[in-house]
Write a protein that holds these residues in place. Structure first.
Motif, mmCIF file in Angstrom:
data_model
loop_
_atom_site.group_PDB
_atom_site.id
_atom_site.type_symbol
_atom_site.label_atom_id
_atom_site.label_comp_id
_atom_site.label_asym_id
_atom_site.label_seq_id
_atom_site.Cartn_x
_atom_site.Cartn_y
_atom_site.Cartn_z
ATOM 1 N N CYS A 85 1.125 -1.367 -0.387
ATOM 2 C CA CYS A 85 0.434 -0.043 -0.057
ATOM 3 C C CYS A 85 0.946 0.995 0.157
ATOM 4 O O CYS A 85 0.440 1.945 -0.669
ATOM 5 C CB CYS A 85 -1.148 0.038 1.154
ATOM 6 N N LEU A 86 1.862 1.345 0.388
ATOM 7 C CA LEU A 86 3.197 2.383 0.661
ATOM 8 C C LEU A 86 3.533 2.715 -0.886
ATOM 9 O O LEU A 86 3.815 3.923 -1.060
ATOM 10 C CB LEU A 86 4.117 2.390 1.831
ATOM 11 N N SER A 87 4.219 1.532 -1.536
ATOM 12 C CA SER A 87 4.724 1.632 -2.581
ATOM 13 C C SER A 87 3.714 1.606 -3.607
ATOM 14 O O SER A 87 4.007 2.294 -4.424
ATOM 15 C CB SER A 87 5.578 0.082 -2.687
ATOM 16 N N SER A 88 1.813 1.792 -3.977
ATOM 17 C CA SER A 88 1.735 2.257 -5.113
ATOM 18 C C SER A 88 0.485 1.872 -4.896
ATOM 19 O O SER A 88 -0.493 2.928 -5.552
ATOM 20 C CB SER A 88 1.766 0.520 -6.009
ATOM 21 N N GLN A 89 -0.259 2.463 -3.432
ATOM 22 C CA GLN A 89 -1.507 2.849 -2.904
ATOM 23 C C GLN A 89 -1.883 4.277 -2.071
ATOM 24 O O GLN A 89 -2.665 5.353 -2.428
ATOM 25 C CB GLN A 89 -2.317 2.093 -2.302
ATOM 26 N N LEU A 90 -0.882 4.935 -1.281
ATOM 27 C CA LEU A 90 -1.048 5.839 -0.427
ATOM 28 C C LEU A 90 -0.824 6.773 -0.895
ATOM 29 O O LEU A 90 -0.290 7.377 -0.896
ATOM 30 C CB LEU A 90 -0.450 5.341 1.298
ATOM 31 N N LYS B 52 5.127 6.028 -2.318
ATOM 32 C CA LYS B 52 5.331 6.822 -3.606
ATOM 33 C C LYS B 52 4.334 7.055 -5.137
ATOM 34 O O LYS B 52 5.048 7.814 -5.926
ATOM 35 C CB LYS B 52 5.845 5.508 -4.724
ATOM 36 N N VAL B 53 3.256 7.539 -4.219
ATOM 37 C CA VAL B 53 2.205 8.367 -4.983
ATOM 38 C C VAL B 53 1.515 9.191 -4.145
ATOM 39 O O VAL B 53 0.408 9.258 -4.569
ATOM 40 C CB VAL B 53 1.392 7.612 -5.570
ATOM 41 N N LEU B 54 1.983 8.731 -2.826
ATOM 42 C CA LEU B 54 1.628 9.810 -1.516
ATOM 43 C C LEU B 54 1.483 11.722 -1.667
ATOM 44 O O LEU B 54 2.798 12.574 -2.573
ATOM 45 C CB LEU B 54 2.408 9.707 -0.534
ATOM 46 N N ASN B 55 0.368 12.251 -2.480
ATOM 47 C CA ASN B 55 0.237 12.951 -3.014
ATOM 48 C C ASN B 55 0.113 14.496 -1.329
ATOM 49 O O ASN B 55 0.554 15.384 -1.494
ATOM 50 C CB ASN B 55 -1.594 13.562 -3.080
ATOM 51 N N THR B 56 -0.333 13.939 -0.335
ATOM 52 C CA THR B 56 -0.278 15.141 1.047
ATOM 53 C C THR B 56 0.358 13.997 2.384
ATOM 54 O O THR B 56 -0.332 13.003 2.427
ATOM 55 C CB THR B 56 -1.747 15.220 1.194
ATOM 56 N N MET B 57 1.213 14.734 3.048
ATOM 57 C CA MET B 57 1.265 13.811 4.431
ATOM 58 C C MET B 57 0.630 15.230 4.922
ATOM 59 O O MET B 57 1.814 16.527 5.175
ATOM 60 C CB MET B 57 2.879 13.964 4.262
ATOM 61 N N PHE C 7 13.966 15.734 4.481
ATOM 62 C CA PHE C 7 14.269 13.946 4.612
ATOM 63 C C PHE C 7 12.872 13.871 2.792
ATOM 64 O O PHE C 7 12.656 15.018 2.540
ATOM 65 C CB PHE C 7 13.319 12.739 5.293
ATOM 66 N N LYS C 8 14.401 13.003 2.048
ATOM 67 C CA LYS C 8 14.244 12.714 0.938
ATOM 68 C C LYS C 8 11.875 11.866 0.701
ATOM 69 O O LYS C 8 12.335 11.268 1.528
ATOM 70 C CB LYS C 8 15.233 11.586 0.170
ATOM 71 N N ARG C 9 11.438 12.018 -0.502
ATOM 72 C CA ARG C 9 10.658 11.574 -0.459
ATOM 73 C C ARG C 9 10.280 10.940 -1.473
ATOM 74 O O ARG C 9 10.724 11.074 -2.530
ATOM 75 C CB ARG C 9 9.207 13.110 -0.383
ATOM 76 N N GLY C 10 9.357 9.648 -0.776
ATOM 77 C CA GLY C 10 9.201 9.229 -2.781
ATOM 78 C C GLY C 10 8.269 8.765 -3.526
ATOM 79 O O GLY C 10 8.352 9.007 -4.342
ATOM 80 N N SER C 11 7.930 10.269 -2.904
ATOM 81 C CA SER C 11 6.911 10.764 -4.187
ATOM 82 C C SER C 11 7.189 12.377 -4.719
ATOM 83 O O SER C 11 7.420 12.758 -3.734
ATOM 84 C CB SER C 11 5.368 11.121 -3.584
ATOM 85 N N GLU C 12 7.079 12.660 -6.141
ATOM 86 C CA GLU C 12 8.171 14.179 -6.026
ATOM 87 C C GLU C 12 6.695 15.218 -5.714
ATOM 88 O O GLU C 12 7.193 16.664 -5.802
ATOM 89 C CB GLU C 12 8.487 14.537 -7.340
ATOM 90 N N THR C 13 5.521 14.727 -6.267
ATOM 91 C CA THR C 13 4.032 15.495 -5.959
ATOM 92 C C THR C 13 4.248 15.780 -4.073
ATOM 93 O O THR C 13 2.907 16.134 -3.927
ATOM 94 C CB THR C 13 3.092 15.015 -6.897
ATOM 95 N N CYS C 14 4.276 14.809 -3.230
ATOM 96 C CA CYS C 14 3.891 15.030 -1.912
ATOM 97 C C CYS C 14 4.575 16.150 -1.591
ATOM 98 O O CYS C 14 5.264 16.828 -1.300
ATOM 99 C CB CYS C 14 4.696 13.869 -0.950
ATOM 100 N N LYS C 15 3.002 16.937 -0.817
ATOM 101 C CA LYS C 15 2.997 18.193 -0.104
ATOM 102 C C LYS C 15 2.175 17.762 1.411
ATOM 103 O O LYS C 15 2.513 16.599 2.316
ATOM 104 C CB LYS C 15 1.386 19.192 -0.483
ATOM 105 N N LEU C 16 3.634 19.109 1.645
ATOM 106 C CA LEU C 16 3.863 17.997 3.562
ATOM 107 C C LEU C 16 3.256 19.507 4.082
ATOM 108 O O LEU C 16 3.759 20.623 4.187
ATOM 109 C CB LEU C 16 5.219 18.341 3.950
#
Length: 111
Positions: free
Chosen positions: A40-45, A71-76, A99-108
């Motif tokens: 779920c972390l690598s492909s869904q969350l 890898k597909v996290l949009n928002t943390m 921290f380096k993020r697995g998803s380049e589009t992730c907003k913190l």
């Protein structure tokens, strides 16, 4: 937590309410990254929210693990506990943004 993540292959949204008053029970424990990243972390969350956040030796490494392996996290979204002062919040934010993020589009989002 890891057992739940391993069983929820299609988990797209995760909200964790941290109960800090139980934390003293786990004072000697630290977060340990598992050897395998749950599917779920690598492909869904896509959305993760931690509320009652105070940083520390379990919460900070867990947040880092989610940020780095989703890898597909949009928002943390991280919502601090009311007892955290502004100086501590600033330090936590600096650590989390480093921290380096697995998803380049992730907003913190941090509050």
């Amino acid at each position: 937590m890891l057992k739940m993540l391993d069983r929820c292959h299609k988990l797209q949204s995760l909200t964790i309410q941290i109960c800090n008053h139980h934390y003293e029970l786990y004072d000697g424990e630290r977060w340990k990254d598992p050897p395998n990243v749950p599917d779920c972390l690598s492909s869904q969350l896509r959305i993760c929210c931690l509320t009652g956040y105070e940083g520390g030796k379990v919460q900070l490494p867990f947040a880092k693990y989610i940020l780095q392996n989703s890898k597909v996290l949009n928002t943390m979204t991280i919502k601090c506990s009311n007892i955290v002062d502004m100086n501590a919040k600033q330090k936590m934010l600096m650590e989390l943004t480093s921290f380096k993020r697995g998803s380049e589009t992730c907003k913190l989002l941090f509050d």
